[in-house]
Design an enzyme around this catalytic site. Sequence first.
Site, PDB file in Angstrom:
ATOM      1  N   HIS A  62      -5.126  -5.352  -1.562  1.00 11.55           N
ATOM      2  CA  HIS A  62      -5.906  -5.043  -0.366  1.00 11.55           C
ATOM      3  C   HIS A  62      -7.085  -5.977  -0.137  1.00 11.55           C
ATOM      4  O   HIS A  62      -7.838  -5.788   0.818  1.00 11.55           O
ATOM      5  CB  HIS A  62      -6.437  -3.604  -0.450  1.00 11.55           C
ATOM      6  CG  HIS A  62      -5.398  -2.546  -0.296  1.00 11.55           C
ATOM      7  ND1 HIS A  62      -4.512  -2.223  -1.294  1.00 11.55           N
ATOM      8  CD2 HIS A  62      -5.102  -1.727   0.752  1.00 11.55           C
ATOM      9  CE1 HIS A  62      -3.719  -1.244  -0.878  1.00 11.55           C
ATOM     10  NE2 HIS A  62      -4.059  -0.925   0.355  1.00 11.55           N
ATOM     11  N   GLU A 122      -1.901  -2.530  -8.091  1.00 12.54           N
ATOM     12  CA  GLU A 122      -3.071  -2.858  -7.268  1.00 12.54           C
ATOM     13  C   GLU A 122      -3.512  -1.569  -6.594  1.00 12.54           C
ATOM     14  O   GLU A 122      -2.757  -0.607  -6.519  1.00 12.54           O
ATOM     15  CB  GLU A 122      -2.731  -3.934  -6.234  1.00 12.54           C
ATOM     16  CG  GLU A 122      -1.671  -3.559  -5.222  1.00 12.54           C
ATOM     17  CD  GLU A 122      -2.190  -2.747  -4.045  1.00 12.54           C
ATOM     18  OE1 GLU A 122      -3.374  -2.896  -3.654  1.00 12.54           O
ATOM     19  OE2 GLU A 122      -1.418  -1.933  -3.521  1.00 12.54           O
ATOM     20  N   SER A 126       0.846  -1.184   0.000  1.00  9.46           N
ATOM     21  CA  SER A 126       0.000   0.000   0.000  1.00  9.46           C
ATOM     22  C   SER A 126       0.891   1.247   0.000  1.00  9.46           C
ATOM     23  O   SER A 126       1.731   1.404  -0.880  1.00  9.46           O
ATOM     24  CB  SER A 126      -0.960  -0.038   1.204  1.00  9.46           C
ATOM     25  OG  SER A 126      -1.980   0.916   1.059  1.00  9.46           O
TER      26      SER A 126
END
Length: 309
Positions: A280, A213, A114
């Site tokens: 995620h 992502e 992330s």
Amino acid sequence: MIDDGVLRPPVLRPGDTVMLVSPSGPTRPERVARGVELLTGWGLRPVLAPNAYARRGYLAGADELRAADLNAAFADPEVRGVICTRGGYGAQRVVDAVDMAAVRRDPKVVAGFSDITALQLALWRGARLASVHGPGAAWLDERTPPYSAESLHAALMTTEPVTVAAVPGEETSGVRVPGSATGTLLGGNLCLIAASVGTADMPDLTGAVLLVEDVQEPPYKVDRMLTQLRRAGALRRVAGVAVGQFTDCADSWDTTVADVLAERLGDLGVPVLGGLPIGHGHGQLTVPLGTRATLDATAGTLTVAPAVH
């Protein structure tokens, strides 16, 4: 160890100390406690960085504190791994303060994802350090079940290649351009990759397999980020694109995030493989970054050499 210009840290072994750091957003002690339990079960010795639970609005403490924790971890010879607690936001604000000489002098495996993509891109730029894209220490069993834990364990504590297969049920599973490509796996969170354009940390993706992502970004924002990368020339010479999970990326329009990914990646003339459980979403799997990868979009697999030696 340097291999083709890539710095691979030593594999973690039982008894090794790993420091839990929070370079981005503030974390929850109860979730970190679960991560500590997990790491301890693997025979590791997790220790909290001094400011791991600091808070300053949406940041895990002031910039100087977060940078100090990172540098303390990289400088301490007893610390063999650096495990980020979570993402959120804030790593970009401190990466320029990271002591890259210390990273090069004593390379350690760095794990996270992330917002941690910003740190991983900086470590690639400053030290060519291979790292690990996987769950942080603020563990949530509902999202990362036992096989997610085993995937992280294998990437940190073995030197075996990692193979991830596309999952038909993933929202991006229909995003596919058949073919096979081999190159260094780089990337991670799309938002952070796009935010690195124009900075020293934006990697040269020539011949690379790009991993993307994201979470909670509506399709038009995903379009905007991919379009920015295209206009900047960043995708011009990629070898292939590995598409991970795009979680909660829907809005009221009838264009889906899979539609956007297929349109903006499908005409690059390279293999593209969606449906990879990396990101995620539920069942997140771990992959090395900065090492050789083979993307076989025809077979539906991504195989990556280990980040550790």
